[in-house]
Scaffold this active site. Structure first.
Site, PDB file in Angstrom:
ATOM      1  N   GLY A  11       0.563  -1.101  -0.085  1.00  0.00           N
ATOM      2  CA  GLY A  11      -0.003  -0.104  -0.116  1.00  0.00           C
ATOM      3  C   GLY A  11       0.785   1.232   0.277  1.00  0.00           C
ATOM      4  O   GLY A  11       2.146   0.999  -0.051  1.00  0.00           O
ATOM      5  N   ASP A  32       0.103  -8.708   2.036  1.00  0.00           N
ATOM      6  CA  ASP A  32      -0.755  -7.885   1.290  1.00  0.00           C
ATOM      7  C   ASP A  32      -1.836  -8.550   0.508  1.00  0.00           C
ATOM      8  O   ASP A  32      -1.289  -9.634  -0.295  1.00  0.00           O
ATOM      9  CB  ASP A  32      -0.173  -6.722   0.645  1.00  0.00           C
ATOM     10  CG  ASP A  32      -1.019  -5.677   0.194  1.00  0.00           C
ATOM     11  OD1 ASP A  32      -0.561  -4.499   0.518  1.00  0.00           O
ATOM     12  OD2 ASP A  32      -2.015  -5.763  -0.186  1.00  0.00           O
ATOM     13  N   SER A 126      -4.639   7.475  13.546  1.00  0.00           N
ATOM     14  CA  SER A 126      -4.909   8.520  12.794  1.00  0.00           C
ATOM     15  C   SER A 126      -5.223   9.745  13.613  1.00  0.00           C
ATOM     16  O   SER A 126      -5.743   9.789  14.656  1.00  0.00           O
ATOM     17  CB  SER A 126      -6.342   8.182  11.985  1.00  0.00           C
ATOM     18  OG  SER A 126      -6.728   9.558  11.311  1.00  0.00           O
ATOM     19  N   TYR A 151     -14.938   3.950  10.318  1.00  0.00           N
ATOM     20  CA  TYR A 151     -13.274   3.826   9.859  1.00  0.00           C
ATOM     21  C   TYR A 151     -12.549   4.574  11.234  1.00  0.00           C
ATOM     22  O   TYR A 151     -11.814   4.057  11.668  1.00  0.00           O
ATOM     23  CB  TYR A 151     -13.143   4.691   8.728  1.00  0.00           C
ATOM     24  CG  TYR A 151     -11.726   5.139   8.657  1.00  0.00           C
ATOM     25  CD1 TYR A 151     -10.610   4.407   8.541  1.00  0.00           C
ATOM     26  CD2 TYR A 151     -11.224   6.783   9.021  1.00  0.00           C
ATOM     27  CE1 TYR A 151      -9.246   4.707   8.298  1.00  0.00           C
ATOM     28  CE2 TYR A 151     -10.013   7.106   8.942  1.00  0.00           C
ATOM     29  CZ  TYR A 151      -8.857   6.298   8.802  1.00  0.00           C
ATOM     30  OH  TYR A 151      -7.479   6.614   8.761  1.00  0.00           O
ATOM     31  N   LYS A 155      -9.818   3.116  14.667  1.00  0.00           N
ATOM     32  CA  LYS A 155      -8.663   3.400  14.913  1.00  0.00           C
ATOM     33  C   LYS A 155      -8.632   3.774  16.336  1.00  0.00           C
ATOM     34  O   LYS A 155      -7.696   3.246  17.213  1.00  0.00           O
ATOM     35  CB  LYS A 155      -8.211   4.915  14.272  1.00  0.00           C
ATOM     36  CG  LYS A 155      -7.992   4.775  12.594  1.00  0.00           C
ATOM     37  CD  LYS A 155      -6.948   3.752  12.164  1.00  0.00           C
ATOM     38  CE  LYS A 155      -6.728   3.451  11.033  1.00  0.00           C
ATOM     39  NZ  LYS A 155      -5.867   2.323  10.489  1.00  0.00           N
ATOM     40  N   ASN A 200      -9.654  12.226  -1.202  1.00  0.00           N
ATOM     41  CA  ASN A 200      -8.659  12.885  -0.609  1.00  0.00           C
ATOM     42  C   ASN A 200      -7.999  14.049  -1.631  1.00  0.00           C
ATOM     43  O   ASN A 200      -8.048  13.788  -2.854  1.00  0.00           O
ATOM     44  CB  ASN A 200      -7.318  11.910  -0.089  1.00  0.00           C
ATOM     45  CG  ASN A 200      -7.724  11.033   0.889  1.00  0.00           C
ATOM     46  OD1 ASN A 200      -7.649   9.934   0.796  1.00  0.00           O
ATOM     47  ND2 ASN A 200      -8.387  11.806   2.079  1.00  0.00           N
ATOM     48  N   ARG A 296     -17.919  19.806   3.215  1.00  0.00           N
ATOM     49  CA  ARG A 296     -18.045  18.436   2.960  1.00  0.00           C
ATOM     50  C   ARG A 296     -18.582  18.020   4.484  1.00  0.00           C
ATOM     51  O   ARG A 296     -17.617  18.388   5.655  1.00  0.00           O
ATOM     52  CB  ARG A 296     -16.810  17.704   2.560  1.00  0.00           C
ATOM     53  CG  ARG A 296     -16.811  16.228   2.472  1.00  0.00           C
ATOM     54  CD  ARG A 296     -15.701  15.646   2.004  1.00  0.00           C
ATOM     55  NE  ARG A 296     -14.548  15.886   2.717  1.00  0.00           N
ATOM     56  CZ  ARG A 296     -13.334  15.318   2.599  1.00  0.00           C
ATOM     57  NH1 ARG A 296     -13.016  14.555   1.529  1.00  0.00           N
ATOM     58  NH2 ARG A 296     -12.155  15.423   3.410  1.00  0.00           N
TER      59      ARG A 296
HETATM   60  C1  UD1 Z   1      -9.761  12.290   5.620  1.00  0.00           C
HETATM   61  C2  UD1 Z   1     -10.581  11.621   6.513  1.00  0.00           C
HETATM   62  C3  UD1 Z   1      -9.820  11.173   7.599  1.00  0.00           C
HETATM   63  C4  UD1 Z   1      -8.828  10.271   7.132  1.00  0.00           C
HETATM   64  C5  UD1 Z   1      -7.792  10.698   6.082  1.00  0.00           C
HETATM   65  C6  UD1 Z   1      -7.011   9.596   5.494  1.00  0.00           C
HETATM   66  C7  UD1 Z   1     -12.826  12.774   6.270  1.00  0.00           C
HETATM   67  C8  UD1 Z   1     -13.780  13.802   6.700  1.00  0.00           C
HETATM   68  N1  UD1 Z   1     -11.842  12.723   6.847  1.00  0.00           N
HETATM   69  O1  UD1 Z   1      -9.040  13.479   6.130  1.00  0.00           O
HETATM   70  O2  UD1 Z   1     -10.539  10.615   8.714  1.00  0.00           O
HETATM   71  O3  UD1 Z   1      -8.074   9.783   8.214  1.00  0.00           O
HETATM   72  O4  UD1 Z   1      -8.544  11.382   5.127  1.00  0.00           O
HETATM   73  O5  UD1 Z   1      -7.614   9.105   4.466  1.00  0.00           O
HETATM   74  O6  UD1 Z   1     -12.963  12.158   5.196  1.00  0.00           O
HETATM   75  N2  UD1 Z   1     -11.009  18.695   0.100  1.00  0.00           N
HETATM   76  C9  UD1 Z   1     -11.343  19.661  -0.962  1.00  0.00           C
HETATM   77  N3  UD1 Z   1     -11.806  19.158  -2.101  1.00  0.00           N
HETATM   78  C10 UD1 Z   1     -11.639  17.767  -2.398  1.00  0.00           C
HETATM   79  C11 UD1 Z   1     -11.020  16.881  -1.118  1.00  0.00           C
HETATM   80  C12 UD1 Z   1     -10.709  17.603  -0.066  1.00  0.00           C
HETATM   81  O7  UD1 Z   1     -11.516  20.974  -0.672  1.00  0.00           O
HETATM   82  O8  UD1 Z   1     -11.912  17.166  -3.382  1.00  0.00           O
HETATM   83  C13 UD1 Z   1     -10.415  19.466   1.236  1.00  0.00           C
HETATM   84  C14 UD1 Z   1     -11.139  18.891   2.575  1.00  0.00           C
HETATM   85  O9  UD1 Z   1     -12.531  19.471   2.919  1.00  0.00           O
HETATM   86  C15 UD1 Z   1     -10.414  18.959   3.654  1.00  0.00           C
HETATM   87  C16 UD1 Z   1      -8.558  18.736   2.986  1.00  0.00           C
HETATM   88  O10 UD1 Z   1      -9.231  19.094   1.566  1.00  0.00           O
HETATM   89  O11 UD1 Z   1     -10.237  20.332   4.055  1.00  0.00           O
HETATM   90  C17 UD1 Z   1      -8.129  17.629   3.035  1.00  0.00           C
HETATM   91  O12 UD1 Z   1      -9.020  16.704   2.762  1.00  0.00           O
HETATM   92  P1  UD1 Z   1      -8.740  14.836   2.670  1.00  0.00           P
HETATM   93  O13 UD1 Z   1      -7.422  14.736   1.906  1.00  0.00           O
HETATM   94  O14 UD1 Z   1      -9.859  14.191   2.382  1.00  0.00           O
HETATM   95  O15 UD1 Z   1      -8.285  14.544   4.404  1.00  0.00           O
HETATM   96  P2  UD1 Z   1      -9.061  14.836   5.563  1.00  0.00           P
HETATM   97  O16 UD1 Z   1     -10.301  15.064   5.554  1.00  0.00           O
HETATM   98  O17 UD1 Z   1      -8.177  15.549   6.277  1.00  0.00           O
END
Ligand code: UD1
Length: 339
Positions: A11, A32, A126, A151, A155, A200, A296
């Site tokens: 991974g 894995d 996490s 999820y 953790k 993400n 979101r």
């Molecule tokens: C997310 C998970 C978290 C997990 C982590 C690892 C949620 C609410 N949280 O973290 O529990 O441990 O991933 O996989 O899902 N964003 C945008 N547009 C996008 C995608 C993200 O604006 O298309 C913003 C989000 O609102 C956030 C930031 O980017 O403010 C980071 O988002 P992301 O990468 O999904 O991470 P987390 O939300 O911190």
């Protein structure tokens, strides 16, 4: 040569950790079942490290299969346990699958450490356990908040299972609470392989820039932050991988006060979504297409790590910058087939 089992070793974080272990002379066994990756990652690891680790295609939640694997490696010095389901939204749809997989594999591994307490364990936790913390930067002794998703619950409860098991059976472990691991190996031989539409931020950015997705949707413009977007602590995956080596060395040298210690893995610096976009544009010299979108559900306003405990206890600090993260993520994206 000390032998280490890396579960989820093909991974994202597991593969980078395998590279660092191999380059330090550890004997590495990967487990894995390709639930969320592919076997070609093994070639990437071997190309970077100059050595090919052993790989077992095993479902660790399968008690019989897990036991059979471990019986063949009863001389393990340590287990670094990455293998788990990790998609927040999917966990809400399929909570039972998440609990069965994430707890099943952990329990099966802990049966082994209970019987072989000299085998040390590192658990992937996490920063999600903190929820919206009351104080920033977040220290490890900040309260654990009710989980927002199954999820996140795996953790939190996973850490509790570790503590109860260690107390009763005398093994030792470290739980590492990751903030937001991003980037890829600078060689671009290994990186993140999101399935389907990335949830993400950074994988969505790189796929959008590669023309595989539409414009990035920035979730929320009215958060109480410096530019209205959420703040996170983005950390290069190689820095995260290196922290596992330091954690393993701490466990193997018998240092540490508690049977289970917890450390944050972050940089200590929070970045807004717009700052991440700006870093991507600086690192790549291109313009990213993006648009505003509603908040979101479940997103916290701001999360970034207090890094003092990791610095003092592990002798580790993140060294790579956000711009390096973006340059490496983009270099990796460009090696992927355009589909
Ligand atoms: C997310 C998970 C978290 C997990 C982590 C690892 C949620 C609410 N949280 O973290 O529990 O441990 O991933 O996989 O899902 N964003 C945008 N547009 C996008 C995608 C993200 O604006 O298309 C913003 C989000 O609102 C956030 C930031 O980017 O403010 C980071 O988002 P992301 O990468 O999904 O991470 P987390 O939300 O911190």
């Amino acid at each position: 040569m000390k032998k280490v089992l890396v579960t989820g070793g093909l991974g994202f974080i597991g593969s980078h950790t395998a590279v660092e272990l191999l380059s330090r002379g550890y004997e590495v066994v990967l487990a894995d079942n390709l639930a969320n990756t592919n076997a070609a990652v093994l070639d990437g690891i071997a190309a970077i490290a100059g050595k090919r680790p052993t790989w077992a295609n095993v479902d660790l939640a399968d008690q019989v299969a897990c036991r059979a694997l471990l019986e063949g490696h009863s001389d393990l010095a340590g287990i670094i346990h990455f293998a788990a389901y990790k998609a927040v939204g999917e966990s809400v749809q399929k909570p039972l699958a998440y609990y069965r997989n994430n707890f099943g594999s952990l329990l099966n591994l802990l049966d082994f450490t209970a019987a072989h307490p000299a085998c040390r364990l590192i658990f992937s936790s996490s920063c999600t356990v903190y929820g919206q913390a009351d104080t920033l930067p977040i220290r490890e002794d900040a309260p654990v908040k009710p989980a927002e998703s199954p999820y996140g619950n795996t953790k939190q409860v996973g850490e509790e299972i570790l503590r109860d098991g260690a107390r009763a059976h005398g093994f030792r472990a470290i739980a590492l609470r990751y903030f937001n691991p991003i980037g890829a190996h600078p060689s671009a031989r290994i990186g993140e392989l999101p399935l389907g539409v990335p949830q993400n931020l950074v994988p969505f950015i790189t796929q959008s820039a590669a023309g595989l997705r539409g414009p990035l949707k920035v979730f929320g413009n009215d958060y109480p932050t410096r530019d209205g977007t959420c703040i996170r602590d983005y950390i290069h995956v190689v820095d995260v991988a290196l922290a596992h080596i330091y954690a393993l060395e701490r466990l193997l040298s018998g240092k540490g006060s508690d049977p289970v210690e917890v450390f944050n893995l972050g940089t200590g610096t929070g970045s807004t979504v717009l700052e991440v976009i700006a870093a991507f544009e600086r690192a790549t010299g291109g313009k990213l297409q993006w648009e505003w979108a509603p908040r979101r559900p479940g997103d916290v306003v701001a999360a970034y790590a207090n890094t003092e405990k990791a610095a003092a206890g592990l002798g580790w600090r993140a060294e790579r910058t956000l711009d390096q993260c973006m340059a490496d993520a983009w270099r990796w994206q460009r090696t992927l087939p355009a589909k």
